[in-house]
Design a protein around this motif. Sequence first.
Motif, PDB file in Angstrom:
ATOM      1  N   ARG A  27      -0.726  10.218   4.211  1.00  0.00           N
ATOM      2  CA  ARG A  27      -1.156   8.814   4.249  1.00  0.00           C
ATOM      3  C   ARG A  27       0.044   7.877   4.281  1.00  0.00           C
ATOM      4  N   ILE A  28       1.093   8.247   3.496  1.00  0.00           N
ATOM      5  CA  ILE A  28       2.314   7.415   3.482  1.00  0.00           C
ATOM      6  C   ILE A  28       2.962   7.411   4.861  1.00  0.00           C
ATOM      7  N   ARG A  38      -1.799  15.407   1.097  1.00  0.00           N
ATOM      8  CA  ARG A  38      -2.693  14.345   1.574  1.00  0.00           C
ATOM      9  C   ARG A  38      -2.068  12.956   1.360  1.00  0.00           C
ATOM     10  N   ILE A  39      -1.464  12.769   0.181  1.00  0.00           N
ATOM     11  CA  ILE A  39      -0.861  11.456  -0.108  1.00  0.00           C
ATOM     12  C   ILE A  39       0.315  11.209   0.822  1.00  0.00           C
ATOM     13  N   GLU A  98       1.466   7.124  -6.532  1.00  0.00           N
ATOM     14  CA  GLU A  98       0.360   8.073  -6.731  1.00  0.00           C
ATOM     15  C   GLU A  98       0.826   9.509  -6.474  1.00  0.00           C
ATOM     16  N   TRP A  99       1.653   9.725  -5.435  1.00  0.00           N
ATOM     17  CA  TRP A  99       2.171  11.085  -5.132  1.00  0.00           C
ATOM     18  C   TRP A  99       3.046  11.603  -6.279  1.00  0.00           C
ATOM     19  N   GLY A 109       0.835  -1.219   0.000  1.00  0.00           N
ATOM     20  CA  GLY A 109       0.000   0.000   0.000  1.00  0.00           C
ATOM     21  C   GLY A 109       0.859   1.253   0.000  1.00  0.00           C
ATOM     22  N   ILE A 110       1.973   1.230   0.784  1.00  0.00           N
ATOM     23  CA  ILE A 110       2.882   2.390   0.808  1.00  0.00           C
ATOM     24  C   ILE A 110       3.491   2.598  -0.571  1.00  0.00           C
ATOM     25  N   THR A 129      -2.975  18.002  -2.912  1.00  0.00           N
ATOM     26  CA  THR A 129      -2.958  16.582  -3.277  1.00  0.00           C
ATOM     27  C   THR A 129      -1.710  15.894  -2.740  1.00  0.00           C
ATOM     28  N   ASP A 189       1.016   5.118   7.200  1.00  0.00           N
ATOM     29  CA  ASP A 189       1.249   3.701   6.932  1.00  0.00           C
ATOM     30  C   ASP A 189       2.602   3.257   7.487  1.00  0.00           C
ATOM     31  N   ALA A 235       2.231   1.865  -3.498  1.00  0.00           N
ATOM     32  CA  ALA A 235       1.213   2.439  -4.384  1.00  0.00           C
ATOM     33  C   ALA A 235       1.000   3.923  -4.074  1.00  0.00           C
ATOM     34  N   SER A 236       1.019   4.300  -2.799  1.00  0.00           N
ATOM     35  CA  SER A 236       0.809   5.711  -2.415  1.00  0.00           C
ATOM     36  C   SER A 236       1.961   6.585  -2.917  1.00  0.00           C
TER      37      SER A 236
END
Length: 1009
Positions: free
Chosen positions: A298-299, A294-295, A122-123, A115-116, A291, A302, A118-119
């Motif tokens: 989240r990282i 926020r990403i 995405e960033w 998940g990290i 954006t 995690d 993928a984040s």
Amino acid sequence: MTITAHMTIGRKMGLGFGVLLALVATLAVVVLFNLDNMHRQFSFVIQHDAPVIANARHLLTLVVDMETGQRGFVITGKDEFLEPYENAVAAFSGLLSKEKMLVSDNPAQVKLLEGIEASVQEWQDKAAAPEIAMRRKIGEATVDAQQLQEILSQGEGKRIIDRFMALGHEVEVFFSEQGDWEGAFAMEIIEKCMTDREDGQRGFLITGKEGFLEKYTAGEQKELPAYFARLRTIVSDRGFENELKGKIDQLEQLAADWTYKAAEPEIAARRQMNKHPETLKDVAVLLEAGTGKRILDRIREDFKKFIAEEERLTAMRFTSASQASRRTTNTTILLALISLIFGGFMAMKITRGITEPVGKLTGALEMVAKGDLGQEIEIKSNDEIGELSTSFNRMVGDLKLLEGDRQRAVEELKLAHEELEDKVQERTKELEATNETLRLAQFSVDGASDSIFWIGSDSHIRNVNQAVCKTLGYSRQELMSMTIHDIDPNFSREDWGRAWEALRVSGDVVFETTHRKRDGGMISVEVVANYVIFGDVEYNVAFARDITARKLAEEALREREELYRNAIAAADAVVYQKEFAGNTYSYMGAAITDLIGYDVDEVTPELWLKIVTQVEMHGSARDKSQSELRRLFINGELPVWKGDYKCITKNGETRWLNDSSVPIHDEAGKVVGCLGVLQNITDRKLAEERLHLSEDRLTLALEATSEGVWDWNIATGEIFCSPSWCNALGFDPSEVEPHIRFWNRLTHPEDMPRVTKALNAHFQQKTELFECEVRLRMKSGEYRWILDRGKVVERDEDGKPLRMVGVDVDITERKQAEESRAMLSRELDHRVKNNLTSVITLAQLTAQSTDSIKDFVRLFTDRITSLARVHEMLAYRQWKGIELEELMRVAIGPFHAYEQRLRLSGPEIIVSARNVQPLALVMHELLSNAARHGSLSSEDGIVEVKWQRHAQRVVIDWSEQGGPPIANPQEFGVGLRLVSGFVEKEIGGKLEVDFNAKGFKCVIQLPAP
């Protein structure tokens, strides 16, 4: 005897150590068993848990590096800030794969790492990459803007326009002198066309809007070619080809040069800049969307969960390993106590068997050490110590033999030591003297006020004194890693070889240059460079003295001298300096040509002897010969040389000049020359001649007519006045009392002492005529100036005056003219002093607000030019007041590009001549501040100026709108300090300022005229 008495020391120690080794071996077996258990518990913690947590923290650090590098590039636009971002991206994937492998036995942790990953991707896709791309576009726009600035800074367009306008002015003046107003008007229209083109081009450069180019293209395509053709036709029709054809060709060429060398390149550069409309606001919009934040949040969350889970598992494993560690510790302590007790008993037993005989041997050795060679010991044992006692006894015998040899050697060594000590002390004194000399020399060099450089033949700085570090702001270590080119911008590397060879030939050289300080500031220095050789190495030992203050003082002196020359020129005077030694003029003002028609290099003392036809000296020098006057002047007995010269100019005109000079002394006080001023007094002399003619007529009137004549019987006081005398004062003859007391009542009280003095002098025959200027009161009460002249015509036998006749002449208009000239002279003197004071103030404040000579000259020139324009306007109006709106228009002159955004309104108010210049400078400074920092620096900003008269004051309201946001400063800048000083000190008014969100405002209150 014990069991160990017949054992050797080796066997005794072997027995003791053997027992101890057996105990240690037992302890080791038990400890190793427990350590193996601990190893199995801790190995998993060390080989698995610690790397997992360390890698997780490193991965989080890489994410921070990505964000830091990306943010640094977005803020600065510099590619070097992207290095940590790119390095972190390259390292992140590999380290994440390794982390997945380490936690492969824990599926939940593996899923969290995926998940990290993928984040992070995405960033990069949604935040980092778009923001970096936008910032690169802004960087391209900045390059285009810098290119435009570089083109503009060359100033090619301004130089061509200045030459065009100067040449156009010459053509226009030529037409005006010829009375050809059509030609002058055509030239004026051409100049206006060029001005319109420049205004349109400059407007486009400032705003980037194509609409501003309409004036530029209209002037080129329509009016300018047509008016050039018309101008050529006028020149041809008037027959002015010889005088003007070449200048017209130059004007057309300059117009073309301006178009293709300045206007078109600058317009093209501005259009290129317009292709990149992106600004930092676009980047700010991307950042404000949040954006990326926020990403990244989240990282970070995690990673926090992942590390927390690993730390929980590590704590569990560590607790199990700790229990095994405590068991091992307890077992080890028990076995160690058993080993210590048994081993201690065995060690004590064996030690006593060794230490007792060793103690006897030690005591005997101590006595021998103290010099007692009569010792002898006996130890009954079969080990090495027994053998050692036998050897000791033999050694004591040998020492007794050696003692005698030692005593002799000691005496010899003592003598050698004393001799060596004397030589060491002598050498020490020599070294101390040498070191003191070296310290004194180093202290002198470091303490010198001048900067001293030691420079090698390769231009590298080898050493400097403390003054260099203090002056330039570098440390000694920094300077010794630099070359002379790093601090002297005028000394290129290409010039070093030639300069070094020239210094090697001449040995020394003196020159002036500039040095760059660490903070970028420049100082002027005078350098004395010397070629020296020290230890077969060549050096340039340079002494540099800071002459910045002297340079500034010289520049200020040149400016003051220029002001003095202008003041002298305004006074229609010529300054000269004469040297008596060579009978030459060391200086003669250029205005001498306007006075006598001869050029400066033609004017010599011999020329004066040829052209001067009459000399009239003033005061006590009136009756002395020229040779006697020169002798008195040279001897210092005549403090001022003052006389009038009648001379013939080069074109044959007769002219009177007044010569006033003072002596120049040398250091010994001897007169070596003179400094003087020549002024044209021809008009005054002509007036005096007319006055003499009037005196002659007056004499005739005294003798032949009664018009304006009075006849005074001094003994009785009776006086007769002609009707014209009465009428001149507004009286009917019947209203005039025929007595001297009537005349006394009409005389101004302040003039009576002067009249009495002049009468007494004439009565005592000290003067040939009675003459006095006096104010007489008319019937209306007004005073008129009267020239009263008379002569005693009768005396008694003792010379006492009996009768006097005279005439009165009305000189009121002449006195008013003299008063007007005196007032104008005083006003001019006052203005010159005020202007000099203003120039000094402007120079000081300008120097405080600029960091370079170039900026100082530009800003100081603008202010002096504004002062000169107003001075010219005052002179044109003969130092009379000027209407306030007209004064505002003059102040706006240099800012004509902003004229459409300036709003002026208010009633007609006359500003006194005294306040015109300071108020004009105030307006100039406010406009300059508005153009640089205020509302006029923005495209839509305006300045509104209103004024009103209130009772005893005039209020000027200055308001700026539409400018950039401004903050309330801690203190006024140089411009506002200048405005405040002129308003409050020069004008005697009051200044109120207001910095608010809408724009700068100020209110100026002036005394009403």
